[in-house]
Design a protein around this motif. Structure first.
Motif, PDB file in Angstrom:
ATOM      1  N   LYS A 116       0.853  -1.187   0.000  1.00 30.78           N
ATOM      2  CA  LYS A 116       0.000   0.000   0.000  1.00 30.78           C
ATOM      3  C   LYS A 116       0.892   1.242   0.000  1.00 30.78           C
ATOM      4  CE  LYS A 116      -3.902   1.955   2.467  1.00 30.78           C
ATOM      5  NZ  LYS A 116      -4.732   1.892   3.673  1.00 30.78           N
ATOM      6  N   PRO A 117       0.554   2.260  -0.791  1.00 27.85           N
ATOM      7  CA  PRO A 117       1.384   3.479  -0.794  1.00 27.85           C
ATOM      8  C   PRO A 117       1.435   4.124   0.591  1.00 27.85           C
ATOM      9  CG  PRO A 117      -0.209   3.523  -2.583  1.00 27.85           C
ATOM     10  CD  PRO A 117      -0.543   2.346  -1.738  1.00 27.85           C
ATOM     11  N   ARG A 118       2.600   4.614   0.946  1.00 25.81           N
ATOM     12  CA  ARG A 118       2.751   5.235   2.269  1.00 25.81           C
ATOM     13  C   ARG A 118       2.140   6.629   2.308  1.00 25.81           C
ATOM     14  NH1 ARG A 118       7.375   3.044   5.567  1.00 25.81           N
ATOM     15  NH2 ARG A 118       7.571   0.957   4.728  1.00 25.81           N
ATOM     16  N   VAL A 119       2.104   7.293   1.173  1.00 22.52           N
ATOM     17  CA  VAL A 119       1.528   8.636   1.077  1.00 22.52           C
ATOM     18  C   VAL A 119       0.371   8.564   0.091  1.00 22.52           C
ATOM     19  CG1 VAL A 119       2.009  11.039   0.502  1.00 22.52           C
ATOM     20  CG2 VAL A 119       3.810   9.629   1.464  1.00 22.52           C
ATOM     21  N   GLN A 120      -0.775   9.123   0.460  1.00 23.19           N
ATOM     22  CA  GLN A 120      -1.947   9.054  -0.415  1.00 23.19           C
ATOM     23  C   GLN A 120      -2.055  10.262  -1.341  1.00 23.19           C
ATOM     24  OE1 GLN A 120      -3.839   6.398  -0.706  1.00 23.19           O
ATOM     25  NE2 GLN A 120      -2.692   5.353   0.889  1.00 23.19           N
ATOM     26  N   LYS A 121      -1.604  11.438  -0.880  1.00 26.80           N
ATOM     27  CA  LYS A 121      -1.685  12.648  -1.691  1.00 26.80           C
ATOM     28  C   LYS A 121      -0.311  13.255  -1.847  1.00 26.80           C
ATOM     29  CE  LYS A 121      -6.240  14.686  -1.467  1.00 26.80           C
ATOM     30  NZ  LYS A 121      -6.948  15.918  -1.180  1.00 26.80           N
ATOM     31  N   VAL A 122      -0.070  13.771  -3.039  1.00 20.46           N
ATOM     32  CA  VAL A 122       1.216  14.390  -3.325  1.00 20.46           C
ATOM     33  C   VAL A 122       0.962  15.760  -3.931  1.00 20.46           C
ATOM     34  CG1 VAL A 122       3.401  14.090  -4.535  1.00 20.46           C
ATOM     35  CG2 VAL A 122       2.111  12.099  -3.847  1.00 20.46           C
ATOM     36  N   SER A 123       1.734  16.746  -3.520  1.00 21.46           N
ATOM     37  CA  SER A 123       1.532  18.089  -4.070  1.00 21.46           C
ATOM     38  C   SER A 123       2.041  18.143  -5.508  1.00 21.46           C
ATOM     39  CB  SER A 123       2.252  19.130  -3.222  1.00 21.46           C
ATOM     40  OG  SER A 123       3.646  19.065  -3.431  1.00 21.46           O
ATOM     41  N   ARG A 124       1.363  18.934  -6.318  1.00 20.89           N
ATOM     42  CA  ARG A 124       1.742  19.064  -7.727  1.00 20.89           C
ATOM     43  C   ARG A 124       3.126  19.672  -7.871  1.00 20.89           C
ATOM     44  NH1 ARG A 124      -3.100  21.988 -10.681  1.00 20.89           N
ATOM     45  NH2 ARG A 124      -1.665  21.808 -12.425  1.00 20.89           N
ATOM     46  N   LEU A 125       3.477  20.590  -6.963  1.00 23.36           N
ATOM     47  CA  LEU A 125       4.789  21.233  -7.018  1.00 23.36           C
ATOM     48  C   LEU A 125       5.904  20.214  -6.783  1.00 23.36           C
ATOM     49  CD1 LEU A 125       6.404  23.847  -7.261  1.00 23.36           C
ATOM     50  CD2 LEU A 125       6.207  24.084  -4.785  1.00 23.36           C
ATOM     51  N   ARG A 126       5.692  19.333  -5.799  1.00 25.24           N
ATOM     52  CA  ARG A 126       6.721  18.328  -5.513  1.00 25.24           C
ATOM     53  C   ARG A 126       6.866  17.353  -6.678  1.00 25.24           C
ATOM     54  NH1 ARG A 126       7.267  13.953  -0.837  1.00 25.24           N
ATOM     55  NH2 ARG A 126       9.439  13.475  -1.193  1.00 25.24           N
ATOM     56  N   VAL A 127       5.757  16.967  -7.274  1.00 21.36           N
ATOM     57  CA  VAL A 127       5.816  16.067  -8.439  1.00 21.36           C
ATOM     58  C   VAL A 127       6.595  16.732  -9.575  1.00 21.36           C
ATOM     59  CG1 VAL A 127       4.443  14.983 -10.262  1.00 21.36           C
ATOM     60  CG2 VAL A 127       3.724  14.784  -7.897  1.00 21.36           C
ATOM     61  N   ALA A 128       6.301  18.016  -9.818  1.00 22.97           N
ATOM     62  CA  ALA A 128       6.993  18.736 -10.888  1.00 22.97           C
ATOM     63  C   ALA A 128       8.493  18.829 -10.608  1.00 22.97           C
ATOM     64  CB  ALA A 128       6.390  20.126 -11.051  1.00 22.97           C
ATOM     65  N   MET A 129       8.858  19.083  -9.355  1.00 20.60           N
ATOM     66  CA  MET A 129      10.272  19.205  -8.996  1.00 20.60           C
ATOM     67  C   MET A 129      11.000  17.864  -9.173  1.00 20.60           C
ATOM     68  SD  MET A 129      10.951  22.319  -8.048  1.00 20.60           S
ATOM     69  CE  MET A 129      12.275  22.351  -6.895  1.00 20.60           C
ATOM     70  N   VAL A 130      10.387  16.780  -8.676  1.00 18.72           N
ATOM     71  CA  VAL A 130      11.023  15.462  -8.762  1.00 18.72           C
ATOM     72  C   VAL A 130      11.123  14.997 -10.212  1.00 18.72           C
ATOM     73  CG1 VAL A 130      10.722  13.028  -8.145  1.00 18.72           C
ATOM     74  CG2 VAL A 130      10.368  14.795  -6.429  1.00 18.72           C
TER      75      VAL A 130
END
Length: 195
Positions: free
Chosen positions: A104-118
């Motif tokens: 199961k994923p440890r984090v359910q929601k991710v910010s769009r900014l963090r996704v863009a940065m990664v």
């Protein structure tokens, strides 16, 4: 007095079960026209090149973002080592495909900014994506989300360059290497003090 008769109702036509709608395939990009002035043909050729490049760029960007979401949601996962998917290997050690991480994923929601940065910066931005390589020297960097898309690109290359015959090309995955502790350099022995 005659008996009243009611008009016969039409029977409803039996409907078949609902079929799943298929998405229409994307329209292929037009070919360069063979007639017309050279300037018109050059303009059409340039427009097609730009459209093709933009399509490939958008597909790669979406793949990188998808892989970034999986890496963020499965960060520090012991099952998939933080990759979000598990790459499978054959008996000879060659890469055979991938499957989603069952944990199961440890984090359910991710910010769009963090996704863009990664997805845009750092050495791990292509981690979790697949590329292909051919013995003729052609290769493509990791940009595909799954093995099916990478295989399709490899087959397209084989059709174009090798007449549709398989010459032993393969795809590969980019994964994060676990941090290997560097050995500490030996300390010199202390020099004995002379009286």
């Amino acid at each position: 007095m005659p008996a009243k008769t009611t008009p016969k109702k039409p029977t409803a036509r039996k409907r078949s079960t609902a079929r799943r709608k298929r998405l229409a395939p994307r329209k292929p990009i037009a070919r360069t026209p063979k007639s017309g002035s050279p300037i018109d043909r050059l303009g059409a050729w340039m427009a097609i090149r730009i459209a093709t490049h933009a399509q490939e760029h958008m597909a790669a960007t979406v793949s990188r973002k998808d892989a970034a979401i999986l890496r963020i949601t499965h960060e520090n996962c012991p099952t998939c080592k933080g990759n979000g998917q598990i790459f499978t290997k054959g008996k000879d050690g060659s890469f055979t495909g991938s499957k989603p991480c069952p944990a199961k994923p440890r984090v359910q929601k991710v910010s769009r900014l963090r996704v863009a940065m990664v997805a845009r910066f750092g050495p791990d931005r292509s981690t979790g994506l697949l590329g292909w390589t051919c013995p003729c020297g052609s290769k493509e960097k990791p940009r595909y989300r799954d093995a099916k898309l990478a295989t399709k690109a490899l087959r397209a290359h084989e059709t174009k360059k090798h007449g549709g015959k398989s010459v032993g090309g393969a795809w590969y995955a980019q994964v994060t290497d676990p941090a290997v502790p560097q050995p500490t350099p030996p300390q010199p022995a202390p020099i004995p003090a002379t009286p």
